[in-house]
Write an enzyme that holds these catalytic residues in place. Structure first.
Site, short mmCIF file in Angstrom:
data_model
loop_
_atom_site.label_atom_id
_atom_site.label_comp_id
_atom_site.label_asym_id
_atom_site.label_seq_id
_atom_site.Cartn_x
_atom_site.Cartn_y
_atom_site.Cartn_z
N HIS A 194 38.99 -128.29 -12.36
CA HIS A 194 38.50 -129.65 -12.15
C HIS A 194 38.30 -130.38 -13.47
CE1 HIS A 194 37.32 -129.61 -7.78
NE2 HIS A 194 37.55 -128.34 -7.99
N GLU A 252 34.99 -127.08 -14.91
CA GLU A 252 35.09 -128.51 -15.19
C GLU A 252 35.52 -128.66 -16.64
OE1 GLU A 252 34.62 -130.89 -13.02
OE2 GLU A 252 33.16 -130.26 -11.50
N HIS A 303 41.05 -131.43 -5.84
CA HIS A 303 41.34 -132.71 -5.19
C HIS A 303 42.85 -132.87 -4.95
CE1 HIS A 303 37.13 -133.70 -5.49
NE2 HIS A 303 37.18 -133.24 -6.72
N GLU A 305 41.82 -137.37 -11.25
CA GLU A 305 41.55 -135.97 -11.56
C GLU A 305 42.77 -135.09 -11.31
OE1 GLU A 305 38.16 -132.56 -10.58
OE2 GLU A 305 37.95 -134.60 -9.81
#
Length: 263
Positions: free
Chosen positions: A78, A145, A9, A24
């Site tokens: 992430h 993640e 992002h 994030e």
């Protein structure tokens, strides 16, 4: 070897965020920066960044750049979320594309293993997904993640430099293991050392496997690595010695031998 790191992002793109507003990209950009520094302490490694602090880079541009540069591996970093309010969802998971490419899956397993052991968070496993960065890249690609923004404990940890550096070190260690990277003879100034908790060292792999199984039965994550003709079992690695001492004490209380070394 050419590696592209992708901080998931950007400042303005949607991404995940904690209920108290932590975005994030605030986490992923730091992990990517630390990982780049560590990767550059290895021989014959060139690191590219897919993202930019100057602007939000679209996904298509990120994968187009990776393909144009013909990088060997693409690793996307992430943070996770479950809903938009605080809850108990927790842990680490790593993704590869739906077809589960062999090399990508092997890389993802190594990164996942190191992230789980070094952070101490729950192992949610390696999974498949049709994410753009996994589908549109022409090279080995994995996406990790690194904890949940909607979990108060994990969100608090993700704000800290220590946790960011730990995630970076784990991701790099997975890459280094997969591609047999070799450290440069002269360390890069400011490199991060970790207090590693070792539980055993064996000349036969089976003995190491048995110890890992025993550790798992008691709730401890661990992994095996080969060094100096021995199979060594490591149960954790931490930026702070206190955390390593706490783990070693818990291991000893459960009947395991454990000692700490700085590496």
């Amino acid at each position: 070897m050419k590696i592209m790191l992708d901080a998931g992002h950007g400042y303005s793109t949607a991404g995940k965020r904690s209920p108290d507003g932590i975005r994030e990209y605030e986490f992923t950009r730091m992990v990517a920066a630390y990982a780049k520094d560590i990767l550059e302490t290895y021989q014959n490694v060139t690191v590219y960044l897919a993202h930019s602090d100057a602007r939000d880079v679209p996904l298509q541009e990120r994968t187009d750049d990776a393909n144009r540069l013909m990088v060997d591996a693409y690793v996307s970093i992430h943070g996770n979320a479950y809903g938009t309010t605080w809850n108990d969802a927790n842990g680490i998971e790593t993704y590869v594309y739906l077809t589960k490419p062999k090399e990508a899956y092997e890389l993802a397993l190594k990164i996942q293993q190191h992230l789980v052991v070094m952070t101490g968070l729950r192992d949610r496993g390696v999974k498949t997904a049709d994410f753009h960065v996994l589908r549109e890249t022409h090279m080995t690609a994995a996406l990790s993640e690194c904890g949940f923004y909607t979990n108060k404990d994990e969100a608090a940890r993700m704000k800290t430099e220590a946790f960011q550096r730990t995630c970076a070190q784990a991701i790099v260690q997975g890459i280094a293991d997969q591609y047999h990277l070799v450290k440069k003879s002269v360390p890069t100034p400011g490199g991060q050392a970790f207090f590693k908790v070792q539980v055993g060292a064996f000349s036969e792999r089976k003995n190491a496997d048995d110890l890992v199984a025993s550790l798992k039965s008691k709730g401890f994550n661990s992994f095996i690595y080969s060094e100096n003709s021995q199979f060594k079992v490591q149960a954790g690695a931490f930026a702070e010695r206190k955390n390593a001492k706490d783990l070693a004490a818990r291991l000893k209380a459960n009947g395991f031998n454990a000692y700490i070394h700085l590496d």
